[in-house]
Motif scaffolding. Structure first.
Motif, PDB file in Angstrom:
ATOM      1  N   CYS A 681       0.838  -1.209   0.000  1.00  0.00           N
ATOM      2  CA  CYS A 681       0.000   0.000   0.000  1.00  0.00           C
ATOM      3  C   CYS A 681       0.867   1.251   0.000  1.00  0.00           C
ATOM      4  CB  CYS A 681      -0.926  -0.024   1.212  1.00  0.00           C
ATOM      5  SG  CYS A 681      -1.718   1.550   1.572  1.00  0.00           S
ATOM      6  N   ILE A 682       1.918   1.245   0.848  1.00  0.00           N
ATOM      7  CA  ILE A 682       2.807   2.411   0.941  1.00  0.00           C
ATOM      8  C   ILE A 682       3.504   2.643  -0.395  1.00  0.00           C
ATOM      9  CG2 ILE A 682       4.940   3.258   1.996  1.00  0.00           C
ATOM     10  CD1 ILE A 682       4.032   1.881   4.594  1.00  0.00           C
ATOM     11  N   LEU A 683       3.973   1.570  -1.016  1.00  0.00           N
ATOM     12  CA  LEU A 683       4.675   1.697  -2.287  1.00  0.00           C
ATOM     13  C   LEU A 683       3.737   2.235  -3.368  1.00  0.00           C
ATOM     14  CD1 LEU A 683       7.473   1.130  -3.469  1.00  0.00           C
ATOM     15  CD2 LEU A 683       6.646  -1.127  -4.166  1.00  0.00           C
ATOM     16  N   THR A 684       2.548   1.670  -3.434  1.00  0.00           N
ATOM     17  CA  THR A 684       1.564   2.123  -4.430  1.00  0.00           C
ATOM     18  C   THR A 684       1.190   3.583  -4.208  1.00  0.00           C
ATOM     19  OG1 THR A 684       0.642  -0.108  -4.526  1.00  0.00           O
ATOM     20  CG2 THR A 684      -0.716   1.673  -5.399  1.00  0.00           C
ATOM     21  N   THR A 685       0.927   3.927  -2.957  1.00  0.00           N
ATOM     22  CA  THR A 685       0.501   5.289  -2.637  1.00  0.00           C
ATOM     23  C   THR A 685       1.607   6.292  -2.911  1.00  0.00           C
ATOM     24  OG1 THR A 685      -0.961   4.415  -0.910  1.00  0.00           O
ATOM     25  CG2 THR A 685      -0.439   6.765  -0.823  1.00  0.00           C
ATOM     26  N   ILE A 731      -3.840  10.014   0.646  1.00  0.00           N
ATOM     27  CA  ILE A 731      -2.992   9.045   1.352  1.00  0.00           C
ATOM     28  C   ILE A 731      -3.756   8.416   2.505  1.00  0.00           C
ATOM     29  CG2 ILE A 731      -0.905   8.789   2.759  1.00  0.00           C
ATOM     30  CD1 ILE A 731       0.367  10.998   1.040  1.00  0.00           C
ATOM     31  N   GLY A 732      -4.521   9.236   3.208  1.00  0.00           N
ATOM     32  CA  GLY A 732      -5.311   8.719   4.329  1.00  0.00           C
ATOM     33  C   GLY A 732      -6.331   7.697   3.876  1.00  0.00           C
ATOM     34  N   VAL A 733      -7.023   7.993   2.766  1.00  0.00           N
ATOM     35  CA  VAL A 733      -8.015   7.054   2.230  1.00  0.00           C
ATOM     36  C   VAL A 733      -7.351   5.732   1.863  1.00  0.00           C
ATOM     37  CG1 VAL A 733      -9.474   6.592   0.220  1.00  0.00           C
ATOM     38  CG2 VAL A 733      -9.675   8.762   1.422  1.00  0.00           C
ATOM     39  N   SER A 734      -6.202   5.825   1.211  1.00  0.00           N
ATOM     40  CA  SER A 734      -5.495   4.622   0.782  1.00  0.00           C
ATOM     41  C   SER A 734      -5.089   3.756   1.970  1.00  0.00           C
ATOM     42  CB  SER A 734      -4.262   5.019  -0.031  1.00  0.00           C
ATOM     43  OG  SER A 734      -3.573   3.880  -0.485  1.00  0.00           O
ATOM     44  N   ILE A 735      -4.551   4.370   3.006  1.00  0.00           N
ATOM     45  CA  ILE A 735      -4.096   3.619   4.180  1.00  0.00           C
ATOM     46  C   ILE A 735      -5.277   3.026   4.942  1.00  0.00           C
ATOM     47  CG2 ILE A 735      -2.971   3.843   6.433  1.00  0.00           C
ATOM     48  CD1 ILE A 735      -1.083   5.889   5.152  1.00  0.00           C
TER      49      ILE A 735
END
Length: 758
Positions: A681-685, A731-735
């Motif tokens: 997720c971090i890499l994608t975001t 970023i918040g939504v993704s995490i």
């Protein structure tokens, strides 16, 4: 087929989250576009119907002292079907409440006023007045009330015989200073020919309204009127009517450009989702083929996957958009554009959009099913895939051998699911682009207004003279201007009607170059505002021809430099440069440092006064109209980002459920498994965020350029706080989405997850 239909319903129930995400993306995409489209389609339809009902003129010709002989000559021109004369006077109410443009005509067959209340307009009336319905509403006036006007020969009282609307005044601002309609201050009215003689010693016809069957060149009117000819305008250039089409065009551009981005994102995600859904049914496809179900029936079965859900979602978006987005937007537009009736009409483009979305989903489903149908049933059901083994062997001798196990696992998963990884990046990137563009529009508008009213304009009060050239003494620091309507003709360009601003000595209006360095008006030649120069493809050193309304003589003017003047869009000259062309400087406006506007109104030479604060309010009204649309788009972009990221996340979870179960069996703790999911997720975001920042800025520049009005240029700018908000949201939504999905690992049914696929 009945069996396949039941199977489809079961599949939808068992995979409802993925089907629901496709449904929701189709709904959101259609909701926003169709809602806005129904407003501009309805606006165009009602404006056209209003114009047809009133038999509105096709051309308006202004000239001095129009006679019966002139009308006869005009009627003889090939292409002219009908012509009538009219006269207008701008008069003040005796109580000082407002200014009214009083009209009288010598015929009612062209541009007939629409009666809102009262009796029909009578051009031969001797005492009644037909008042603008919106002005009457603002001033609490109704049929039967009295209204007094200060005419040229004294004060005259009229009884209100009716309230009216006319398409010629759909967007009536009253004077060149006002940027939006202000019916507390400005209105219009109609009186009979006899009644007009109570306001002026004689009727001097100054305008001809024409119904035409083909285009008529200005030279025809110049031949008829000679030096008395001022100008001719058609529906596209008649400002009070043309603004409605400009508003409609702006809405269309805003919706199309913004919607195109998140519709593209939706389609990419829906396409990927449908392919994944079908691919996961490879065993089912092999079983169906083994049972003798034909390939065409199987393809049709999976085509229904892509057909039913998008169409139902699109139709729901069509309904919701009409009662939410369309209603909210129409309410805003009703504050600036005035029509007897507003209607919402679904655009054909909305139905084409639904069909296009469904077609893409159907294609994805059929294409995936066709790939799965290749080979014998036993080969299809085996569903072997050696990619993991290949990836593992490749990684043992590659750079991954030096990585930690967690990162090895992450990169192997990315290699196995490149499309999903790319779509995750696209989802984050698209969300950033939409958020930066949406929030950045507000920064652009605020920044542009600050530039105009803090750097460009240094005055506090703008005073308009009743009669051009009749100046008065003032003790306050000020600057006299001549603001005149002109025709401007550049090389290989059509003649454009615009404004020339001639400035006397003073520092109430300043000019800047593109680097924000202050520049002075040249002693010969002129400056031109940047947006007007871009529209006409004019650059420094070019020579243009200008002609004042009412003048026969064209003047040749050299453009010395373009100016970063956001408002007004104009040609600017110094008094000395203007007089060097053998022209007489005739002041029309005073820019004053005084903030006591009431003191100027005591002079009978002053027509009206507007403070800088009032101008700012007018500009903010226009900005609010734009922001009302942008807010809807921002909410849609956030919701769309959530849906896209959640959909990709749930696909990731479903495809890796065996891996998670295996790791649990091997003794991995839940927090360790969640850590692995968060790494991807971090890499994608991070990648999506990095790409989204510059793309968002580029998109914002294009977006602001498109939605700027002809009279005001907005400059694209983004505050650090806007970038921070957009980043935090996306970023918040993704995490959060990934944390929610990783928590589902606790609920995995081990036996079901690890049972043989054979």
């Amino acid at each position: 087929m009945e069996f396949l239909f039941k199977k489809m319903l079961r599949d939808i129930r068992s995979n409802w989250t993925q089907f629901f995400s496709v449904f929701l993306m189709a709904t959101i995409s259609v909701l926003i576009f169709s809602g806005m489209a129904s407003v501009w389609t309805g606006l165009n339809s009602q404006v056209s119907a209003f114009a047809d009902d009133s038999n509105m003129a096709d051309i308006w010709v202004k000239a001095v002292g129009i006679t019966d002989d002139d009308i006869n000559k005009i009627n003889a021109v090939n292409g002219v079907d009908e012509a009538i004369r009219c006269m207008s006077l701008s008069l003040s109410e005796s109580n000082g409440n407002g200014e009214i443009q009083v009209n009288t005509v010598d015929g009612t067959d062209i541009s007939k006023p629409c009666i809102i209340s009262g009796i029909e307009y009578d051009k031969d009336s001797a005492e009644g007045i037909w008042l603008d319905a919106e002005y009457a509403k603002e001033h609490d006036l109704k049929v039967g009330d009295k209204i007094s006007l200060d005419g040229l020969i004294g004060t005259c009282e009229f009884e209100i015989m009716g309230t009216v609307m006319t398409p010629e005044y759909i967007y009536y601002t009253g004077n060149i200073t006002e940027t939006v309609p202000n019916y507390k201050k400005y209105g219009y009215a109609f009186v009979g020919n006899t009644a007009m003689l109570n306001l002026t010693p004689q009727i001097v016809w100054s305008q001809v309204k024409l119904i035409t069957s083909e285009d008529i060149s200005d030279s025809e009117f110049e031949n008829i009127f000679g030096e008395r000819f001022i100008c001719a305008q058609d529906r596209d250039t008649y400002t009070q009517f043309a603004r409605s089409s400009q508003e409609s065009s702006q809405m269309q551009k805003m919706a199309t450009l913004f919607s195109a981005v998140f519709i593209l994102l939706s389609l990419m995600t829906m396409y990927t989702s449908m392919v994944r859904l079908v691919n996961r049914q490879k065993t089912h496809i092999g079983t169906l083929k083994a049972l003798g179900v034909s390939s065409s029936s199987i393809r049709l079965h999976y085509a229904c996957y892509g057909l039913v859900i998008p169409i139902v979602g699109g139709l729901l978006g069509l309904v919701i958009g009409r009662f939410t987005v369309a209603k909210a937007l129409m309410k805003v537009k009703q504050t600036t554009i005035y029509l007897p009736e507003w209607k919402l009409i679904h655009s054909k483009a909305s139905f084409l959009l639904i069909g296009f979305i469904a077609l893409c989903c159907v294609f994805a489903s059929v294409w995936a099913a066709q790939r799965c149908l290749k080979g014998m049933p036993v080969e299809i059901m085996r569903s072997t895939d050696n990619s993991n083994e290949k990836n593992l062997k490749a990684s043992e001798n590659g750079s991954e051998s030096r990585m930690s196990y967690e990162w090895k696992w992450t990169f192997r998963n990315i290699k196995q699911n490149k499309i999903r990884f790319i779509m995750g990046i696209v989802g984050v990137m698209g969300g950033m682009v939409l958020m930066i563009a949406g929030l950045g529009v507000k920064d652009a508008i605020n920044g542009s207004n600050d530039f105009v009213f803090e750097k460009q304009f240094k005055y506090n009060t703008k005073v308009l003279l009743s009669t051009a050239g009749e100046v008065f003494d003032t003790d306050d620091a000020g600057q006299w201007l001549q603001e005149s309507n002109i025709e401007l003709k550049a090389d290989n360009q059509e003649t454009k009607q615009t404004v020339i601003t001639v400035c006397d000595d003073g520092e109430m209006m300043l000019f800047y170059d593109d680097d924000d360095n202050e520049i002075s008006l040249p002693q010969d030649g002129a400056l031109i505002s940047r947006k007007l120069a871009d529209d006409l493809e004019i650059k420094s050193g070019d020579t243009v021809n200008i002609r004042l309304f009412g003048s026969q003589d064209w003047l040749s003017v050299t453009i010395k430099e373009t100016s970063k003047t956001l408002s007004p869009q104009s040609i600017f000259m110094s008094k000395e440069a203007y007089e060097s062309l053998n022209m007489t400087f005739t002041p029309t406006t005073l820019l004053s440092a005084s903030d006591n506007s009431e003191s100027f109104l005591e002079s009978d030479k002053v027509k009206s006064v507007i403070s800088k604060e009032q101008q700012i309010e007018n500009t903010e009204t226009v900005a609010d109209s734009v922001m009302s649309v942008v807010k809807l788009l921002i909410m849609a972009s956030v919701l769309l980002s959530v849906v896209i990221l959640y959909n990709l996340g749930i696909l990731n979870y479903v495809e890796r459920i065996r891996d998670y179960a295996t790791m649990k069996v091997l003794g991995f703790y839940h927090k360790e498994i969640r850590s692995l999911a968060i790494r991807e997720c971090i890499l994608t975001t991070a990648i999506g965020w990095i790409i989204g920042l510059p793309l968002g800025m580029l998109f914002l520049r294009l977006y602001v350029k498109i939605i700027s009005f002809d009279t005001f240029e907005w400059i694209a700018s983004v505050n650090a706080s806007t970038l921070a908000i957009a980043s935090v949201v996306i970023i918040g939504v993704s995490i959060v989405v990934n944390l929610i999905l990783s928590s589902k690992v606790r609920k995995i049914v081990m036996v079901e997850a690890l049972k043989s696929v054979e």
